[in-house]
Design an enzyme around this catalytic site. Structure first.
Site, mmCIF file in Angstrom:
data_model
loop_
_atom_site.group_PDB
_atom_site.id
_atom_site.type_symbol
_atom_site.label_atom_id
_atom_site.label_comp_id
_atom_site.label_asym_id
_atom_site.label_seq_id
_atom_site.Cartn_x
_atom_site.Cartn_y
_atom_site.Cartn_z
ATOM 1 N N PHE A 85 1.932 1.554 -3.719
ATOM 2 C CA PHE A 85 2.132 2.781 -4.501
ATOM 3 C C PHE A 85 3.312 3.598 -3.976
ATOM 4 O O PHE A 85 3.418 3.822 -2.763
ATOM 5 C CB PHE A 85 0.848 3.612 -4.462
ATOM 6 C CG PHE A 85 0.907 4.895 -5.231
ATOM 7 C CD1 PHE A 85 1.272 4.904 -6.570
ATOM 8 C CD2 PHE A 85 0.579 6.103 -4.618
ATOM 9 C CE1 PHE A 85 1.314 6.096 -7.288
ATOM 10 C CE2 PHE A 85 0.616 7.295 -5.321
ATOM 11 C CZ PHE A 85 0.989 7.300 -6.662
ATOM 12 N N SER A 160 -1.596 -3.012 -0.391
ATOM 13 C CA SER A 160 -2.254 -1.944 -1.131
ATOM 14 C C SER A 160 -2.365 -2.299 -2.615
ATOM 15 O O SER A 160 -3.008 -3.289 -2.968
ATOM 16 C CB SER A 160 -1.497 -0.623 -0.916
ATOM 17 O OG SER A 160 -2.233 0.461 -1.399
ATOM 18 N N LEU A 161 -1.720 -1.540 -3.502
ATOM 19 C CA LEU A 161 -1.734 -1.913 -4.918
ATOM 20 C C LEU A 161 -1.088 -3.277 -5.124
ATOM 21 O O LEU A 161 -1.464 -4.023 -6.036
ATOM 22 C CB LEU A 161 -0.989 -0.867 -5.753
ATOM 23 C CG LEU A 161 -1.690 0.469 -6.016
ATOM 24 C CD1 LEU A 161 -0.789 1.373 -6.857
ATOM 25 C CD2 LEU A 161 -3.029 0.276 -6.699
ATOM 26 N N ASP A 185 -4.567 -4.743 3.273
ATOM 27 C CA ASP A 185 -5.346 -3.548 2.954
ATOM 28 C C ASP A 185 -5.352 -3.274 1.453
ATOM 29 O O ASP A 185 -4.801 -2.260 0.980
ATOM 30 C CB ASP A 185 -4.803 -2.336 3.724
ATOM 31 C CG ASP A 185 -5.908 -1.354 4.103
ATOM 32 O OD1 ASP A 185 -7.055 -1.801 4.322
ATOM 33 O OD2 ASP A 185 -5.629 -0.146 4.185
ATOM 34 N N ASP A 204 -8.923 -16.290 -6.255
ATOM 35 C CA ASP A 204 -7.580 -16.116 -6.815
ATOM 36 C C ASP A 204 -6.571 -17.132 -6.286
ATOM 37 O O ASP A 204 -5.471 -17.260 -6.832
ATOM 38 C CB ASP A 204 -7.063 -14.701 -6.531
ATOM 39 C CG ASP A 204 -7.898 -13.639 -7.243
ATOM 40 O OD1 ASP A 204 -8.534 -13.981 -8.258
ATOM 41 O OD2 ASP A 204 -7.910 -12.481 -6.781
ATOM 42 N N HIS A 260 -3.309 2.829 6.984
ATOM 43 C CA HIS A 260 -3.033 1.947 5.851
ATOM 44 C C HIS A 260 -1.830 1.051 6.162
ATOM 45 O O HIS A 260 -1.878 -0.172 5.951
ATOM 46 C CB HIS A 260 -2.756 2.815 4.629
ATOM 47 C CG HIS A 260 -2.874 2.121 3.307
ATOM 48 N ND1 HIS A 260 -3.812 1.159 3.025
ATOM 49 C CD2 HIS A 260 -2.150 2.278 2.156
ATOM 50 C CE1 HIS A 260 -3.687 0.752 1.775
ATOM 51 N NE2 HIS A 260 -2.667 1.398 1.227
#
Length: 338
Positions: A85, A160-161, A185, A204, A260
């Protein structure tokens, strides 16, 4: 009116310290008030190799010329990294991981820039956009595979994203199974109740390894992959990220993202120190601290094997793994850099 519209639909670059991030007046997406998504322009693929370590070459989906005229070598391993992000392709996380791979050996490192679709402060819109980016990345992967890149040589890494994006890419890859996805993360807010189809999951890719460092805040606190690593328990504050530590180092600006960011920092370090982060399979962090965790062994030989967090994670060893790290670089307790 046209000037106002252009201004509202422009992505601006700001800086937090020396790290660039994206800002928009109006989000991009499929909502009524959003600026429209233009996949070709909003999602970029930037190639780095040892022949161009600093200046990337842009690759375009379904543009074979951009591929063949680039420095990409079909016989080299291909790493695709997706940022998080507000970040951009030249953000510190992507740059650090890219540099580590190119120091290690001959790799095709492709950084996915989707900054117009994840600009500050539009987090909820960025979450929705991760589905579109994952699908477009799957289209890009299909394109390079069709033109000679072996699918078995492709490793997707997302922070993250970005970790959720590579998960969607794996779900949308219908021409074969990706060999490995690494989630750094994976983002937790707005994904927590979405189920396996709505966030990164073990199905996945053939092997999905995940590093958790900010569990319950920005990152997922629970296991998602085949091998999930929980350094220092996997939750904040990671060592060196407490307020007093950051104040001493004059890094108070990092208090929000410190734990993070440790995910990509640990992973980048493991690229050049692949056995630096030995981990132990445990039921939970308390058991790990008590020192009573089970050793893992190769069922074929019955010999004890060590699982390593990061670059050298072993696909045969699955489960939840715990370890401790140092509070500053080198973070690895077993420091043996290449």
């Amino acid at each position: 009116m046209v000037i106002t519209s252009v201004f509202l639909c422009t992505t601006f670059t700001a800086f937090w310290g020396m790290n660039p991030y994206s800002v928009r007046m109006t989000p991009k997406g499929n909502c009524t008030e959003c600026c429209p998504i233009e996949e070709k322009e909003d999602i970029g693929f930037y190639l780095y190799t040892r022949s161009n370590t600093m200046t990337p070459q842009r690759l375009w989906v379904d543009n074979a010329t951009s591929l063949y005229e680039s420095n990409l070598k079909m016989y080299h391993p291909t790493v695709i990294y997706v940022h998080g992000f507000t970040e951009q392709a030249n953000a510190k996380g992507a740059t650090t991981v890219k540099n580590a791979y190119l120091m290690r050996g001959s790799y095709n490192v492709i950084v996915v820039d989707w900054s117009p679709l994840c600009a500050f402060p539009w987090y909820a819109h960025a979450v929705v956009n991760t589905h579109a980016v994952g699908l477009y990345l799957a289209k890009f992967v299909r394109f390079i595979v069709r033109h000679g890149v072996p699918i078995k040589s492709i490793h997707l890494i997302g922070f993250s994203l970005g970790a959720e994006i590579v998960g969607f890419t794996g779900k949308d890859t219908t021409f074969g199974k990706l060999p490995r996805i690494t989630g750094l993360d994976p983002a937790f807010p707005l994904y927590m109740f979405s189920g396996k189809q709505g966030h990164l999951a073990s199905t996945d890719a053939e092997f999905v390894d995940v590093i958790h460092t900010d569990g319950g805040v920005f990152g997922f606190p629970i296991a998602l992959g085949d091998a999930d690593f929980f350094p220092n328990g996997g939750f904040p504050a990671q060592p060196g990220c407490r307020i007093n530590s950051l104040l001493q180092k004059n890094q108070i600006k990092r208090i929000v993202s410190c734990s993070h960011d440790r995910a990509w920092q640990y992973y980048a370090e493991s690229i050049l120190n692949e056995k630096g982060f030995p981990a132990v399979r445990c039921a939970n962090y308390e058991t790990f601290l008590a020192g009573v965790c089970n050793q893992h062994s190769d069922p074929r030989t019955n010999r004890s094997e060590i699982q390593y967090m990061g670059f050298a994670a072993n696909p045969r060893l699955k489960g939840k793994f715990f370890l401790a790290t140092n509070s500053r670089e080198p973070f690895a307790t077993n420091y043996r850099k290449l």
